[in-house]
Design a protein around this motif. Structure first.
Motif, short mmCIF file in Angstrom:
data_model
loop_
_atom_site.label_atom_id
_atom_site.label_comp_id
_atom_site.label_asym_id
_atom_site.label_seq_id
_atom_site.Cartn_x
_atom_site.Cartn_y
_atom_site.Cartn_z
N LEU A 289 0.83 -1.21 0.00
CA LEU A 289 0.00 0.00 0.00
C LEU A 289 0.86 1.26 0.00
N ALA A 290 1.96 1.22 0.76
CA ALA A 290 2.84 2.39 0.83
C ALA A 290 3.44 2.70 -0.54
N GLU B 35 2.06 3.81 8.21
CA GLU B 35 1.31 5.06 8.05
C GLU B 35 1.24 5.48 6.59
N ALA B 36 2.32 5.24 5.86
CA ALA B 36 2.35 5.60 4.44
C ALA B 36 1.33 4.80 3.64
N GLY B 37 0.97 3.61 4.15
CA GLY B 37 -0.03 2.81 3.47
C GLY B 37 -1.44 3.36 3.62
N GLY B 38 -1.63 4.24 4.61
CA GLY B 38 -2.92 4.91 4.75
C GLY B 38 -4.00 4.11 5.42
N ASN B 39 -3.66 2.98 6.05
CA ASN B 39 -4.66 2.17 6.74
C ASN B 39 -4.42 2.28 8.24
N SER C 248 8.35 -4.10 -3.01
CA SER C 248 8.21 -3.57 -1.66
C SER C 248 7.69 -4.64 -0.71
N GLY C 249 6.66 -5.35 -1.12
CA GLY C 249 6.10 -6.41 -0.29
C GLY C 249 7.07 -7.55 -0.08
N ASP C 250 7.74 -7.97 -1.16
CA ASP C 250 8.69 -9.08 -1.06
C ASP C 250 9.84 -8.74 -0.12
#
Length: 262
Positions: free
Chosen positions: A144-145, A187-191, A245-247
């Motif tokens: 998400l970030a 926080e950067a993911g917005g959730n 990013s996720g990996d």
């Protein structure tokens, strides 16, 4: 005098701020069995919230009315209200006017993270379960970030990277900046919920992590690897590379715990 719960067609009751108040008809407040009474009072109030009959800003019926509606003692009602207030679900307003009584409030993030942290500590989850949950959670946050991070978000992450690059940091200071980096990522993911859960998980394992750090004979090598991995995660997020990013963040979390063998 505190507002009284009344019954009328449709079950609506206008409370403070024009919202639906302690709202539903009296039939919604069914008497409860007398075993473990205060917990059952809690359950009845939770049912009203989950059903949408109580919202933030609404008032509960006065204590004496809850006693009558639920068929319990005043002591049971007071204990249930104390629990909800401690959890941040209720706030008490002293007085006799229309704004007095027990008011439903939104639980602040700090209250939620404290509850999660305490629950994790008391439940004594196996570390493998914590690592699995954290890896899954932060993988989603990183993805998400990469899609949503603003320049301010990236700046907060860079600030923590710069602090961790300082070779003079103590173990405690490094761990705190490490935690702050992962929270900034969430926080950067917005959730907001994922952010609060990230804070709770990191807080719950802080003591165990520090203890493991102190047992390491190659702390500087470990710290250097963590710095490199954090920078790589940041670079992928800044580039908007969702999959990478996720990996990277998942590999970072799993690899770290395998290395320290916590």
């Amino acid at each position: 005098m505190a507002e009284k719960l009344t019954s009328r067609p449709g079950g609506d009751h206008q409370g403070e701020g024009g919202g639906t108040s302690a709202s539903a008809s009296a039939t919604a407040w069914e008497p409860v069995p007398r075993s473990r009474t205060f917990e059952l009072v809690l359950a009845r109030i939770e049912e009203q919230i989950l059903a949408g009959n109580l919202h933030v800003g609404d008032r509960l019926p006065p204590e004496r009315e809850l006693v009558e509606l639920l068929g319990v003692s005043r002591a049971a009602v007071r204990e249930a209200l104390r629990v909800l207030e401690a959890q941040g679900v209720l706030r008490s307003r002293v007085g006799t006017g229309p704004s007095s009584g027990s008011v439903i409030s939104a639980m602040p993030s700090a209250g939620l993270t404290q509850l999660l942290r305490l629950h994790m500590a008391l439940a004594n989850f196996p570390l493998t379960h914590v690592v699995e949950a954290r890896a899954t959670l932060e993988r989603s946050s990183a993805r998400l970030a990469a899609e949503r991070a603003t320049e301010d978000d990236l700046a907060r992450m860079r600030e923590q990277l710069a602090r961790m690059d300082d070779p003079e940091l103590t173990l405690e200071e490094f761990n705190d900046s490490d935690t702050a980096f992962h929270v900034a990522l969430a926080e950067a993911g917005g959730n907001r919920l994922m952010t609060d859960m990230t804070v709770a998980v990191r807080s719950a394992v802080r003591g165990a992590l520090l203890a493991a750090f102190r047992e390491l004979t190659d702390w500087e090598a470990v710290a250097e690897r963590l710095r490199a991995e954090h920078h790589a995660v940041y670079a992928a997020i800044a580039a908007g590379d969702v999959e990478r990013s996720g990996d990277l963040v998942e590999a970072h979390i799993r690899g770290f715990h395998q290395h320290i063998d916590l």
